[in-house]
Structures are given as C-alpha cells and as structure tokens.
Design a protein around this motif. Structure first.
Motif, mmCIF file in Angstrom:
data_model
loop_
_atom_site.group_PDB
_atom_site.id
_atom_site.type_symbol
_atom_site.label_atom_id
_atom_site.label_comp_id
_atom_site.label_asym_id
_atom_site.label_seq_id
_atom_site.Cartn_x
_atom_site.Cartn_y
_atom_site.Cartn_z
ATOM 1 N N ASP A 366 0.828 -1.207 0.000
ATOM 2 C CA ASP A 366 0.000 0.000 0.000
ATOM 3 C C ASP A 366 0.862 1.257 0.000
ATOM 4 O OD1 ASP A 366 -2.641 1.443 0.457
ATOM 5 O OD2 ASP A 366 -1.510 2.082 2.225
ATOM 6 N N PHE A 367 1.907 1.278 0.807
ATOM 7 C CA PHE A 367 2.775 2.458 0.877
ATOM 8 C C PHE A 367 3.426 2.727 -0.462
ATOM 9 C CE2 PHE A 367 7.101 4.114 1.355
ATOM 10 C CZ PHE A 367 6.833 5.345 1.924
ATOM 11 N N GLU A 368 4.042 1.705 -1.063
ATOM 12 C CA GLU A 368 4.745 1.886 -2.347
ATOM 13 C C GLU A 368 3.778 2.319 -3.449
ATOM 14 O OE1 GLU A 368 7.416 -0.552 0.137
ATOM 15 O OE2 GLU A 368 5.280 -0.623 -0.318
ATOM 16 N N LYS A 369 2.592 1.710 -3.475
ATOM 17 C CA LYS A 369 1.617 2.043 -4.512
ATOM 18 C C LYS A 369 1.233 3.519 -4.459
ATOM 19 C CE LYS A 369 -2.953 0.688 -6.227
ATOM 20 N NZ LYS A 369 -4.116 -0.211 -6.025
ATOM 21 N N ARG A 370 0.971 4.012 -3.272
ATOM 22 C CA ARG A 370 0.557 5.405 -3.116
ATOM 23 C C ARG A 370 1.737 6.366 -3.272
ATOM 24 N NH1 ARG A 370 -2.666 5.032 2.470
ATOM 25 N NH2 ARG A 370 -2.712 7.297 2.208
ATOM 26 N N PHE A 371 2.905 5.959 -2.807
ATOM 27 C CA PHE A 371 4.073 6.844 -2.848
ATOM 28 C C PHE A 371 4.517 7.100 -4.285
ATOM 29 C CE2 PHE A 371 8.554 7.868 -2.810
ATOM 30 C CZ PHE A 371 8.655 8.804 -1.793
ATOM 31 N N PHE A 372 4.666 6.049 -5.084
ATOM 32 C CA PHE A 372 5.144 6.237 -6.451
ATOM 33 C C PHE A 372 4.112 6.981 -7.303
ATOM 34 C CE2 PHE A 372 8.058 2.749 -5.283
ATOM 35 C CZ PHE A 372 9.247 3.318 -5.706
ATOM 36 N N ALA A 373 2.833 6.765 -7.034
ATOM 37 C CA ALA A 373 1.798 7.521 -7.743
ATOM 38 C C ALA A 373 1.891 9.000 -7.393
ATOM 39 C CB ALA A 373 0.420 6.970 -7.395
ATOM 40 N N MET A 374 2.144 9.293 -6.119
ATOM 41 C CA MET A 374 2.301 10.680 -5.691
ATOM 42 C C MET A 374 3.531 11.322 -6.335
ATOM 43 S SD MET A 374 4.266 12.657 -3.396
ATOM 44 C CE MET A 374 4.859 11.471 -2.202
ATOM 45 N N MET A 375 4.610 10.578 -6.462
ATOM 46 C CA MET A 375 5.820 11.097 -7.084
ATOM 47 C C MET A 375 5.567 11.465 -8.546
ATOM 48 S SD MET A 375 8.686 11.107 -5.093
ATOM 49 C CE MET A 375 10.144 10.504 -5.943
ATOM 50 N N GLU A 376 4.821 10.649 -9.248
ATOM 51 C CA GLU A 376 4.509 10.952 -10.637
ATOM 52 C C GLU A 376 3.648 12.212 -10.742
ATOM 53 O OE1 GLU A 376 2.784 7.619 -12.561
ATOM 54 O OE2 GLU A 376 4.533 6.323 -12.315
ATOM 55 N N ASN A 377 2.662 12.338 -9.871
ATOM 56 C CA ASN A 377 1.798 13.527 -9.891
ATOM 57 C C ASN A 377 2.584 14.786 -9.523
ATOM 58 O OD1 ASN A 377 -0.450 11.993 -10.584
ATOM 59 N ND2 ASN A 377 -1.025 11.644 -8.434
ATOM 60 N N LEU A 378 3.523 14.651 -8.587
ATOM 61 C CA LEU A 378 4.346 15.794 -8.196
ATOM 62 C C LEU A 378 5.203 16.273 -9.364
ATOM 63 C CD1 LEU A 378 5.488 17.744 -6.083
ATOM 64 C CD2 LEU A 378 7.062 15.929 -5.365
ATOM 65 N N HIS A 379 5.741 15.330 -10.096
ATOM 66 C CA HIS A 379 6.584 15.715 -11.228
ATOM 67 C C HIS A 379 5.764 16.427 -12.313
ATOM 68 C CE1 HIS A 379 9.140 15.372 -14.802
ATOM 69 N NE2 HIS A 379 10.148 15.293 -13.950
ATOM 70 N N LYS A 380 4.510 15.990 -12.492
ATOM 71 C CA LYS A 380 3.648 16.651 -13.492
ATOM 72 C C LYS A 380 3.376 18.092 -13.083
ATOM 73 C CE LYS A 380 1.303 12.394 -14.891
ATOM 74 N NZ LYS A 380 0.002 11.641 -14.890
ATOM 75 N N VAL A 381 3.225 18.343 -11.807
ATOM 76 C CA VAL A 381 2.962 19.697 -11.319
ATOM 77 C C VAL A 381 4.172 20.599 -11.565
ATOM 78 C CG1 VAL A 381 2.591 21.087 -9.233
ATOM 79 C CG2 VAL A 381 1.246 19.015 -9.611
ATOM 80 N N LEU A 382 5.361 20.033 -11.436
ATOM 81 C CA LEU A 382 6.583 20.835 -11.523
ATOM 82 C C LEU A 382 7.074 21.028 -12.951
ATOM 83 C CD1 LEU A 382 8.470 19.194 -8.523
ATOM 84 C CD2 LEU A 382 7.458 21.493 -8.563
ATOM 85 N N THR A 383 6.489 20.353 -13.904
ATOM 86 C CA THR A 383 6.972 20.465 -15.293
ATOM 87 C C THR A 383 5.899 21.003 -16.216
ATOM 88 O OG1 THR A 383 6.380 18.144 -15.657
ATOM 89 C CG2 THR A 383 8.649 18.620 -15.034
#
Length: 383
Positions: A366-383
């Motif tokens: 559960d942690f990995e699934k949510r964490f990596f999804a959050m990382m992808e969304n964060l990168h979209k916000v910053l680019t």
C-alpha cells in the motif's frame, strides 16, 4: 523530460571524454655489441649428460608432507549445525504446505546436502505449478528459512524530482502559496521518505554531476559549453539554497496548516492541492516509513545465484535533481540510460514472507503504490 515518460535502458549515445594516444611501454630493439660479431662458433659437441642409474628409485624414497587442512573451529561447527537445523525445519514446513516429498539429503556433507535439497525442491515445485523464482532461501535474525518473494513493479521510470521549478515558484508572488505547500511536500520527501538529494556526496546523482563537470573541463570547445556551465552553476547554487529550505523541519510542522488554509482558484492550484493531500495522507499513515523500507538486500538471500551488484539500485532511479530540462540534464539522462543498459535487473520494493506451513497472505504494498503515484503527480505539477 517527464518522469513518467523517461524510460530506463534507451540506447542513447553519451558524451565520452577524449582520450590521449596510448604510447607503447616497450622500448626499441637494440643491436648487439660489435665484438660479438667476431665470435666463431664452437664446433665441438657438448659432453652427454645422463641421469643416474638410481634416479627412478630416488623419487620413491622421497617423503611428501600432507596437505594442510584447516580444521573448523567450535564456533564454525556450532554455526554449521544451527544452519542445517534451521534449513531442514523450514524445508519440512515448505514440503508440508505444498505437499511435496523431499529427498533425504541429511546424510550428505555440508553444504552439499543443502544445495542438493534446494535443487530437489526446486524441481518438484514444478509439479505444483508454482513459480520457483517466487521463493527464496533467506537469512533473517541469524536464521535461514524459505520465504515467498513478492515484488512491487515500478516500471522503467526515473523518479527524479526537480528543484529549480520550486525555486522559481518561490520567487513568483502569484505562486507563493503553491510554493509553500509544495515545500512541505519536499520536506516530507527529504526527512521522512529519505529521497536522496543530488547535492549530497553520498548520492548517485552527485557523482553523475561531478563526472559531467570533469568532461566539460576537458572539452571546453563545445558549441553549448556556455549553456552547460551556466546550468552547472545553477544546479549547484540553487541546489544548496533549496536544500537549506527543505532541511528546515518547520515546513513539515506547518504541513497540515498550509493544506487547510490553501484556496483553489485554478487548475494549477487544484493539482498542487491534490499532490500535497496525497503526500500528507501518506505521511500521516506512515510517519516513519522510508521509500527504502522494502529495499532488497544481498544478505537476505545467501544461496542465491543472482549477483545483486548487477542490479540497478533503488537509490539510482529515485532522487531529487536540479532540473529535468536543458542540455545538461539531457546529457545526464543519456549517460544514466547507457549505464543502466549494462545491468541485468533492477532493485524493486520486495517483501519476503516466511513459509511456516500455513496459508500466506498477499504482500501489502500500500505504501509503495501510493508513494510512487504521488511522485509521478508531483513531477507533473513541476513540469
């Protein structure tokens, strides 16, 4: 570059440092001294040399010292006994669970008995339609036992979070609230999730930046050398400034307050709020969990044939980075892809569940699934 689109293993040409011509270390062949030319050949034959008549018997009379064998210590014997005891106990539990009759190997010498038993159980597991690669013989708490291995697939993505975009947001009055909210997210990634920072010398990307800077110092005649040097200076200065801000733990203390007081006015605000909410929820439920909590370790599988050193480490594809645009990053990405092509596999979050003769529940990622999804969304916000 989009973190969700940058795939590991693309065959791209990388910048290679120019090498100087290699000179031979072997000296020139010198001519012989002149006086050797006048020496005449002696035509007289040498005296014949024969072995002594008793030479064959002499070999039989020789006495050879026996080969020295290192005797195992009491500690070695104790560890050997404990290892075999733990192994056969776990083998019995695994055989019981999967209804397999193991070969009797206890009467063979250690460690051949264990190797033979592993080979036997590996062969017989095929009859149960179980994939043997999903099982490992691991060591934990100084004991070895069989365990079921489950891995969280992360794909071939570089999870690099750029720093420069957040730096620019902090200078923009219209994005000040957004920047402060994301600053709390960055603080969580830095302090709690333990994402490597590229300006720290023990990080993988620090070495990559250093390597490219050395290449630039050797080749300053390139067309884009001025742009490269400008991006190098920015990556260092902005990286140091932002690390100081992210290091401030108050950003984490104010995380919930900033989230509750944030007002959504447009789509960009909505995206920032969404990724910050995801990060805060993960932080609230897993306040001490790092992204490397389920990192596979070579010590966990003492009898594995795989060389863990040939795998791409998690710390190599998860990191903060200066920026994910520009000439400098394009070259860095190319060199990373070229290096990763030399590896046979990559480390991914892995959970080992001991086999104890009872039903095994599916591993919880559960942690990995949510964490990596959050990382992808964060990168979209910053680019």
């Amino acid at each position: 570059m989009n973190a969700t689109k940058d795939h590991i293993g693309n065959n791209k040409n990388t910048r290679r440092r120019a090498t100087s011509k290699i000179t031979s270390a072997i000296g020139q062949v010198r001519s012989l001294a002149s006086k050797t030319k006048d020496i005449k050949r002696n035509t007289e034959r040498q005296a014949e040399i024969c072995t002594h008549s008793t030479a064959s018997n002499g070999f039989l009379r020789c006495r050879f010292l026996p080969k020295q064998v290192e005797m195992p210590t009491v500690q070695d014997c104790r560890e050997m006994t404990e290892t075999q005891r733990d192994f056969y106990r776990s083998l019995s539990e695994m055989s019981q669970q999967y209804r397999i009759e193991p070969m009797q190997t206890k009467y063979f010498h250690f460690p051949y008995n264990i190797a033979l038993a592993v080979w036997d159980i590996k062969t017989k597991m095929k009859t149960t339609n179980e994939d043997w690669t999903a099982f490992k013989l691991i060591r934990s708490n100084k004991k070895i036992h069989f365990a079921k291995e489950e891995t969280f697939y992360v794909g071939t993505t570089l999870y690099f979070i750029p720093i420069v975009p957040l730096f620019n947001m902090l200078k923009n009055k219209n994005c000040k609230k957004n920047a402060q909210l994301l600053l709390s997210v960055f603080c969580y990634l830095y302090h709690i999730a333990d994402v490597p920072y590229y300006r720290q010398q023990n990080s993988y990307l620090y070495w990559i930046y250093e390597m490219h800077e050395e290449w630039m110092e050797e080749d300053e005649t390139g067309e884009d050398s001025q742009n490269y040097w400008r991006e190098f200076r920015m990556s260092k200065s902005i990286g140091d400034i932002m690390e100081g801000k992210i290091f401030n733990i108050k950003n984490l203390d104010f995380f919930e307050q900033r989230l509750n007081g944030f007002k959504i006015r447009n789509e960009f605000d909505k995206d920032c709020y969404k990724v910050a909410s995801e990060a805060f929820a993960i932080y609230s439920e897993y306040p001490k969990t790092t992204i490397f909590c389920n990192k596979p370790s070579s010590e966990e599988d003492p009898y594995s044939d795989d060389d863990i050193n040939k795998a791409i480490g998690m710390e190599k594809y998860i990191s903060f980075v200066a920026d994910t645009t520009g000439c400098l990053y394009n070259n860095i990405e190319d060199s990373i892809n070229a290096e990763f092509n030399e590896y046979g596999s990559m480390e991914e979050p892995t959970i080992y569940t001991p086999i104890k003769g009872t039903a095994i529940n599916k591993a919880d990622f559960d942690f990995e699934k949510r964490f990596f999804a959050m990382m992808e969304n964060l990168h979209k916000v910053l680019t």
